[in-house]
Design a protein around this motif. Structure first.
Motif, mmCIF file in Angstrom:
data_model
loop_
_atom_site.group_PDB
_atom_site.id
_atom_site.type_symbol
_atom_site.label_atom_id
_atom_site.label_comp_id
_atom_site.label_asym_id
_atom_site.label_seq_id
_atom_site.Cartn_x
_atom_site.Cartn_y
_atom_site.Cartn_z
ATOM 1 N N ARG A 1 7.216 -5.608 -14.344
ATOM 2 C CA ARG A 1 7.872 -4.363 -14.028
ATOM 3 C C ARG A 1 8.032 -3.414 -12.946
ATOM 4 N NH1 ARG A 1 6.900 -1.723 -18.917
ATOM 5 N NH2 ARG A 1 8.130 0.393 -18.719
ATOM 6 N N LEU A 2 9.146 -2.537 -12.870
ATOM 7 C CA LEU A 2 9.095 -1.847 -11.721
ATOM 8 C C LEU A 2 7.838 -0.693 -11.424
ATOM 9 C CD1 LEU A 2 10.801 1.146 -11.817
ATOM 10 C CD2 LEU A 2 12.883 -0.426 -11.581
ATOM 11 N N MET A 3 8.024 0.356 -10.698
ATOM 12 C CA MET A 3 7.080 0.956 -10.216
ATOM 13 C C MET A 3 7.208 1.930 -9.724
ATOM 14 S SD MET A 3 3.804 2.528 -9.144
ATOM 15 C CE MET A 3 2.892 0.979 -8.016
ATOM 16 N N VAL A 4 7.750 3.433 -10.382
ATOM 17 C CA VAL A 4 8.430 4.606 -8.811
ATOM 18 C C VAL A 4 6.658 5.069 -8.614
ATOM 19 C CG1 VAL A 4 9.349 6.082 -8.219
ATOM 20 C CG2 VAL A 4 10.554 4.395 -9.671
ATOM 21 N N HIS A 5 6.449 6.126 -7.611
ATOM 22 C CA HIS A 5 5.403 6.801 -6.985
ATOM 23 C C HIS A 5 5.424 7.660 -6.675
ATOM 24 C CE1 HIS A 5 3.371 5.375 -3.604
ATOM 25 N NE2 HIS A 5 2.855 4.044 -4.439
ATOM 26 N N MET A 6 4.995 8.801 -6.496
ATOM 27 C CA MET A 6 4.950 10.134 -5.520
ATOM 28 C C MET A 6 4.007 9.463 -4.452
ATOM 29 S SD MET A 6 6.535 12.327 -3.755
ATOM 30 C CE MET A 6 6.891 12.837 -5.490
ATOM 31 N N ALA A 7 3.686 9.602 -3.000
ATOM 32 C CA ALA A 7 2.929 9.394 -1.666
ATOM 33 C C ALA A 7 2.485 10.355 -1.346
ATOM 34 C CB ALA A 7 2.861 7.895 -1.159
ATOM 35 N N ILE A 8 1.211 10.831 -1.091
ATOM 36 C CA ILE A 8 1.690 12.288 -0.317
ATOM 37 C C ILE A 8 -0.053 11.640 0.451
ATOM 38 C CG2 ILE A 8 0.266 14.231 -0.982
ATOM 39 C CD1 ILE A 8 1.508 14.562 -3.664
ATOM 40 N N ASN A 9 0.711 12.071 1.656
ATOM 41 C CA ASN A 9 -0.186 11.797 3.019
ATOM 42 C C ASN A 9 0.362 13.038 3.878
ATOM 43 O OD1 ASN A 9 -0.285 8.078 1.854
ATOM 44 N ND2 ASN A 9 1.705 8.490 2.719
ATOM 45 N N GLU A 10 -0.887 12.571 4.154
ATOM 46 C CA GLU A 10 -1.834 13.885 5.771
ATOM 47 C C GLU A 10 -2.023 12.627 7.150
ATOM 48 O OE1 GLU A 10 -4.566 16.994 5.039
ATOM 49 O OE2 GLU A 10 -4.893 15.841 3.688
ATOM 50 N N GLY A 11 -1.475 13.771 8.532
ATOM 51 C CA GLY A 11 -1.835 13.129 9.605
ATOM 52 C C GLY A 11 -1.276 14.562 10.347
ATOM 53 N N ASP A 12 -1.520 14.557 11.854
ATOM 54 C CA ASP A 12 -2.275 14.823 12.343
ATOM 55 C C ASP A 12 -2.341 14.727 14.116
ATOM 56 O OD1 ASP A 12 -5.388 15.006 13.140
ATOM 57 O OD2 ASP A 12 -5.562 16.663 11.947
ATOM 58 N N ASP A 13 -2.016 15.576 14.910
ATOM 59 C CA ASP A 13 -2.570 14.778 16.368
ATOM 60 C C ASP A 13 -3.435 14.029 16.672
ATOM 61 O OD1 ASP A 13 0.048 16.301 17.015
ATOM 62 O OD2 ASP A 13 -1.496 17.584 17.660
ATOM 63 N N ASP A 14 -4.274 13.955 15.833
ATOM 64 C CA ASP A 14 -5.649 12.493 15.830
ATOM 65 C C ASP A 14 -5.809 11.953 14.889
ATOM 66 O OD1 ASP A 14 -6.961 14.951 17.805
ATOM 67 O OD2 ASP A 14 -7.586 16.031 16.815
ATOM 68 N N HIS A 15 -4.843 12.317 14.040
ATOM 69 C CA HIS A 15 -4.601 10.749 12.310
ATOM 70 C C HIS A 15 -3.769 10.835 12.561
ATOM 71 C CE1 HIS A 15 -8.999 13.946 12.613
ATOM 72 N NE2 HIS A 15 -8.865 12.794 11.946
ATOM 73 N N ALA A 16 -2.852 9.254 13.016
ATOM 74 C CA ALA A 16 -1.744 8.656 12.075
ATOM 75 C C ALA A 16 -2.199 8.977 10.511
ATOM 76 C CB ALA A 16 -2.282 7.282 12.458
ATOM 77 N N ALA A 17 -1.434 9.184 9.685
ATOM 78 C CA ALA A 17 -0.861 9.399 8.809
ATOM 79 C C ALA A 17 -1.323 7.173 7.296
ATOM 80 C CB ALA A 17 0.045 9.327 7.704
ATOM 81 N N VAL A 18 -1.027 6.604 8.081
ATOM 82 C CA VAL A 18 -1.716 5.437 7.740
ATOM 83 C C VAL A 18 -1.414 4.330 9.259
ATOM 84 C CG1 VAL A 18 0.995 4.685 7.381
ATOM 85 C CG2 VAL A 18 -0.285 3.434 5.736
ATOM 86 N N HIS A 19 -2.602 3.284 8.299
ATOM 87 C CA HIS A 19 -2.885 2.386 9.684
ATOM 88 C C HIS A 19 -2.625 1.061 8.681
ATOM 89 C CE1 HIS A 19 -4.946 4.551 12.916
ATOM 90 N NE2 HIS A 19 -5.201 5.184 11.745
ATOM 91 N N TRP A 20 -1.449 0.090 9.238
ATOM 92 C CA TRP A 20 -1.128 -0.839 8.132
ATOM 93 C C TRP A 20 -2.282 -2.451 8.436
ATOM 94 C CZ3 TRP A 20 1.393 -0.956 3.693
ATOM 95 C CH2 TRP A 20 1.775 0.870 3.815
ATOM 96 N N GLN A 21 -2.005 -3.573 7.191
ATOM 97 C CA GLN A 21 -3.088 -4.163 8.077
ATOM 98 C C GLN A 21 -2.207 -5.571 7.517
ATOM 99 O OE1 GLN A 21 -6.747 -2.366 6.389
ATOM 100 N NE2 GLN A 21 -7.360 -1.860 8.023
ATOM 101 N N ALA A 22 -2.756 -6.317 6.756
ATOM 102 C CA ALA A 22 -2.428 -7.192 6.790
ATOM 103 C C ALA A 22 -2.297 -8.082 5.045
ATOM 104 C CB ALA A 22 -3.197 -9.057 6.459
ATOM 105 N N PRO A 23 -1.016 -8.574 5.128
ATOM 106 C CA PRO A 23 -0.364 -8.757 3.752
ATOM 107 C C PRO A 23 -1.059 -9.173 2.528
ATOM 108 C CG PRO A 23 0.859 -9.311 5.295
ATOM 109 C CD PRO A 23 -0.040 -9.051 5.935
ATOM 110 N N VAL A 24 -1.189 -8.759 1.109
ATOM 111 C CA VAL A 24 -1.775 -8.896 0.340
ATOM 112 C C VAL A 24 -1.608 -10.238 -0.530
ATOM 113 C CG1 VAL A 24 -2.663 -7.930 -2.548
ATOM 114 C CG2 VAL A 24 -2.206 -6.361 -0.544
ATOM 115 N N THR A 25 -2.707 -11.154 -0.308
ATOM 116 C CA THR A 25 -2.233 -12.809 -0.842
ATOM 117 C C THR A 25 -1.677 -13.054 -2.134
ATOM 118 O OG1 THR A 25 -4.183 -12.772 -1.137
ATOM 119 C CG2 THR A 25 -3.845 -13.659 0.963
ATOM 120 N N ASP A 26 -1.015 -13.597 -2.393
ATOM 121 C CA ASP A 26 -0.858 -14.016 -4.218
ATOM 122 C C ASP A 26 -1.723 -13.888 -5.402
ATOM 123 O OD1 ASP A 26 2.347 -13.551 -3.412
ATOM 124 O OD2 ASP A 26 2.327 -15.869 -3.755
#
Length: 136
Positions: A101-126
């Protein structure tokens, strides 16, 4: 009041953030002092984020389809339209569409000068993605 007419193109989610086909529409990116951004994220069946964390937390609101999400160390959870998921500050997690199934969501994030909105890591394994969802 400021009205922004629909002029921003849908963009394909980058391969270093997502597995498979994901498309993103910018919804809100107010200038400072606001810290909030919002995006409508379209996951094709089987598509998902990589593991990631948000220093100031993240809320996703499912608008369409069937999705899956998981926090590090927790079970896979099924999410449906109308569900809101709060990922707490720095909680490692992933989210995406169900395999069929497809999925659509609204993603709401915060970030400022001291905090990046997101830190990406490794892919999710199968194996992580296909783990049996929690039952309710």
């Amino acid at each position: 009041m400021q009205i922004t007419r629909s002029s921003i193109d849908t963009v394909k989610g980058p391969a270093d953030w997502f597995t498979d086909d994901v498309y993103i529409d910018a919804v809100a990116a107010a200038p400072a002092p606001s810290r909030v951004t919002a995006s409508l994220v379209h996951f094709m069946p089987g598509a998902r984020t990589h593991w990631h964390r948000h220093p100031l937390g993240q809320t996703v609101f499912v608008t369409e389809g069937i999705g899956l999400c998981r926090r590090r160390g927790g079970p896979v959870e099924v999410i449906r339209p109308g569900d809101r998921v709060l990922f707490e500050a720095d909680e490692e997690h992933w989210h995406g569409a169900a395999p069929n199934r497809l999925m659509v969501h609204m993603a709401i994030n915060e970030g400022d000068d001291d905090h990046a909105a997101v830190h990406w890591q490794a892919p999710v394994t199968d194996e992580e993605y296909h783990a049996t969802p929690a039952t309710r």
